[in-house]
Design an enzyme around this catalytic site. Structure first.
Site, mmCIF file in Angstrom:
data_model
loop_
_atom_site.group_PDB
_atom_site.id
_atom_site.type_symbol
_atom_site.label_atom_id
_atom_site.label_comp_id
_atom_site.label_asym_id
_atom_site.label_seq_id
_atom_site.Cartn_x
_atom_site.Cartn_y
_atom_site.Cartn_z
ATOM 1 N N TRP A 13 31.390 14.637 30.726
ATOM 2 C CA TRP A 13 31.116 14.364 29.490
ATOM 3 C C TRP A 13 32.237 14.381 28.437
ATOM 4 O O TRP A 13 32.298 14.256 27.365
ATOM 5 C CB TRP A 13 29.838 14.724 29.242
ATOM 6 C CG TRP A 13 29.395 14.729 27.997
ATOM 7 C CD1 TRP A 13 28.469 13.569 27.625
ATOM 8 C CD2 TRP A 13 29.971 15.372 26.756
ATOM 9 N NE1 TRP A 13 28.316 13.989 26.178
ATOM 10 C CE2 TRP A 13 28.746 15.121 25.288
ATOM 11 C CE3 TRP A 13 30.332 16.210 26.388
ATOM 12 C CZ2 TRP A 13 28.886 15.536 24.234
ATOM 13 C CZ3 TRP A 13 30.365 17.087 24.935
ATOM 14 C CH2 TRP A 13 30.065 16.295 23.840
ATOM 15 N N HIS A 14 32.723 15.930 28.746
ATOM 16 C CA HIS A 14 33.620 16.186 27.629
ATOM 17 C C HIS A 14 34.827 14.996 27.577
ATOM 18 O O HIS A 14 35.524 15.262 26.500
ATOM 19 C CB HIS A 14 34.698 17.212 27.859
ATOM 20 C CG HIS A 14 33.424 18.574 28.124
ATOM 21 N ND1 HIS A 14 32.276 18.924 28.555
ATOM 22 C CD2 HIS A 14 32.944 19.234 26.588
ATOM 23 C CE1 HIS A 14 31.655 20.007 27.840
ATOM 24 N NE2 HIS A 14 32.090 19.950 26.799
ATOM 25 N N GLY A 15 35.162 14.931 28.620
ATOM 26 C CA GLY A 15 36.515 13.889 28.319
ATOM 27 C C GLY A 15 36.901 13.456 30.057
ATOM 28 O O GLY A 15 36.052 13.527 30.849
#
Lengths: 79, 480
Positions: free
Chosen positions: B324-326
């Protein structure tokens, strides 16, 4: 009938949440019991299914807000 | 317009003054207009795209609410999730996956040049996409009724204090409040402003100061070895905490000024005694989302696998939360290590309980805090690095400590900043301790005579300006 359900799920709560001091109440929620977390919740649900010999569906589980909701759902499943 | 910019310092009071000048029933319209303007200051070209997300979820949730047919409800839920995840995947993950595929094919002798997209990212896409999906689930499960006013619903998604980096708000909280009337409350407004000021201090005086040293390490690990690498890693932990919790304080404070209570994203995570506790204290809204909408349904459907169903679900949930963060392998590995830690914690719980009874309680407590802290520190090195090779390079350089590095001259050109960084970390920890002791930690001065109170405010502003690092650094989580 709800008294019978209460008598049967209270020992399950004591066992799964490792706390014999838990006092049954319909307003009881996971936030008020230290060891009631997302992991022990699944163990609790599975233990109830085994005790009453039925299966919950996902909608029933996701709409539970407190122990009172759980009792009413069990009542509907076992009639 | 980021929350730590001068532009925002002008924008916010103007919006707040206009907000309270308007009749109560019209105020949400001003907040919506302000939020749209705020969005457009980043990139107005994405507004249509965000509009598709908002309008589709609004429409399908209404239809779901109106329908009594379970299959139709499921279809509307799937359509909302499908459209929003598709947009998120195209804008955030397409390049990563197509490049990874190209690399894979090249390794087996089939090379091709992938067509990459160079659009950039709509601001806050990861946050608002998850909020929209959560809303669709809440409507489907009957937790909330579908919002009938498109304007209010749009404000729920775009509300500017939380647009850039959350918190990811549940419909049962913020959406409900947007439909209520909020009157001017002096104590509430001043408490919100004070929380914003403390959040700003954490960002520009603590996080951005530490960034001098962490940027030096992670931009050039070959030149920053030994004690510089060790200090840089510890500094990064405090930097990201001051940065993200500073942003969250500003978001909570700004919302409080307007009369809304949005969720706290942090609850003293650095004193967690285990990872289970840590994930209830760090980035609370994201992990509550993953718990509610991913962990619970998967672990429920796998309950016949007993403990292995839980372990499998932990791995799926935490690895996806890392992604989700990247779009990078390092984020996946970051999530994977947290999954590994949590699974071990779950599987070995009986042994930990046994250990607890064998050693004095205070030793067990502080040892647990130190272990959890350092596990998190280790995973943050993965989080911040560009590649796994860089993680190995940094960690292996820890042993290269030389005598000449010991002392305040570790960074010759920045001795003052170096010493100040330790002072700022100590201040952060003292404030954390104070906050744990009392909820009114920013109101200690209210009992003082008004003259002394204004002197306290003036001193704070002088300290804020004097010790601020004006590097126009964006918030770390704004990139997600």
């Amino acid at each position: 009938m709800s008294e019978d359900i209460k008598q049967r799920i209270t020992p399950i709560m004591h066992l799964v949440f490792e706390d014999k001091t838990i006092v049954f109440s319909e307003e009881l929620t996971a936030h008020r019991i230290e060891k009631w977390n997302s992991v022990s919740n699944i163990i609790f649900i599975a233990a109830i299914e085994k005790e009453f010999n039925f299966k919950f569906n996902i909608m029933e589980i996701m709409s539970l807000k407190n122990v009172g909701d759980l009792i009413r759902t069990i009542q509907k499943k076992i009639v | 317009m980021v929350l730590n910019s001068l532009y925002f310092l002008l924008f916010f009071p103007i919006v707040a003054l206009l907000y309270f000048a308007l009749p109560v029933k019209q105020r949400w319209k001003l907040l919506l207009a302000a939020s749209l303007y705020f969005y457009c200051t980043f990139d107005y070209r994405f507004l249509a795209l965000t509009g598709i997300s908002i309008f589709s979820s609004f429409y399908f949730s209404l239809k779901s609410n109106e329908s009594a047919d379970e299959n139709k409800k499921k279809l509307y839920l799937r359509l909302t999730i499908g459209i929003n995840l598709l947009l998120l995947c195209v804008f955030k993950y397409y390049n990563f996956f197509i490049e990874s595929a190209a690399q894979l094919f090249e390794n087996i002798g089939l090379s091709f040049s992938p067509a990459l997209l160079n659009f950039g990212l709509p601001i806050g896409i990861s946050f608002y996409t998850f909020q929209i999906i959560g809303y669709a689930f809440d409507v489907y499960y009957g937790e909330t009724k579908a919002e009938k006013n498109l304007g209010i619903y749009s404000l729920y998604i775009l509300f500017f204090p939380k647009l850039i980096a959350g918190p990811i708000e549940r419909s049962t909280n913020l959406l409900k409040q947007l439909n209520q009337e909020h009157h001017f409350d002096y104590a509430r407004v001043t408490s919100g402003i004070k929380l914003m000021a403390w959040g700003l201090f954490k960002k520009i005086c603590i996080a951005d100061r530490l960034a001098y040293f962490t940027d030096a390490l992670f931009n050039n690990p070959a030149e920053n070895t030994g004690l510089k690498a060790i200090v840089g890693c510890y500094f990064f932990l405090f930097q990201i905490y001051a940065d993200f919790s500073g942003y969250s304080d500003m978001a909570v404070g700004a919302s409080r000024v307007f009369g809304f209570d949005i969720v706290k994203n942090f609850n003293h995570p650095l004193i967690s005694q285990n990872l289970t506790e840590f994930w209830k204290r760090w980035h609370i809204s994201l992990y509550a989302w993953f718990n509610e909408y991913l962990y619970n349904p998967i672990s429920f459907s796998l309950r016949s696998w007993n403990k292995w169903g839980i372990v499998f679900t932990i791995f799926v949930t935490l690895t996806l939360s890392g992604l989700w963060h990247g779009a990078a392998l390092t984020f996946i590995v970051y999530g994977f290590f947290h999954a590994l830690g949590l699974s071990m914690e779950y599987l070995y719980a009986p042994y930990r309980e046994k250990t607890k009874t064998m050693i004095p309680a205070f030793i067990y407590k502080y040892a647990s805090i130190l272990i959890t802290f350092h596990f998190f520190l280790f995973t943050l090195i993965i989080f911040k690095s560009d590649s796994i090779a860089e993680v190995i390079q940094i960690i292996s350089s820890f042993t290269e400590v030389s005598k000449s590095q010991i002392g305040i001259y570790l960074y010759h050109e920045k001795e003052t900043e170096f010493v100040l960084s330790f002072v700022m970390i100590a201040l952060l920890l003292v404030m954390e301790y104070w906050q744990r002791k009392t909820d009114n930690y920013l109101s200690f001065h209210l009992k003082l005579p008004s003259m002394v109170r204004y002197i306290v405010y003036s001193i704070f502003i002088i300290i804020l300006v004097y010790f601020a690092v004006f590097m126009t650094n964006d918030f770390v989580y704004a990139q997600f």
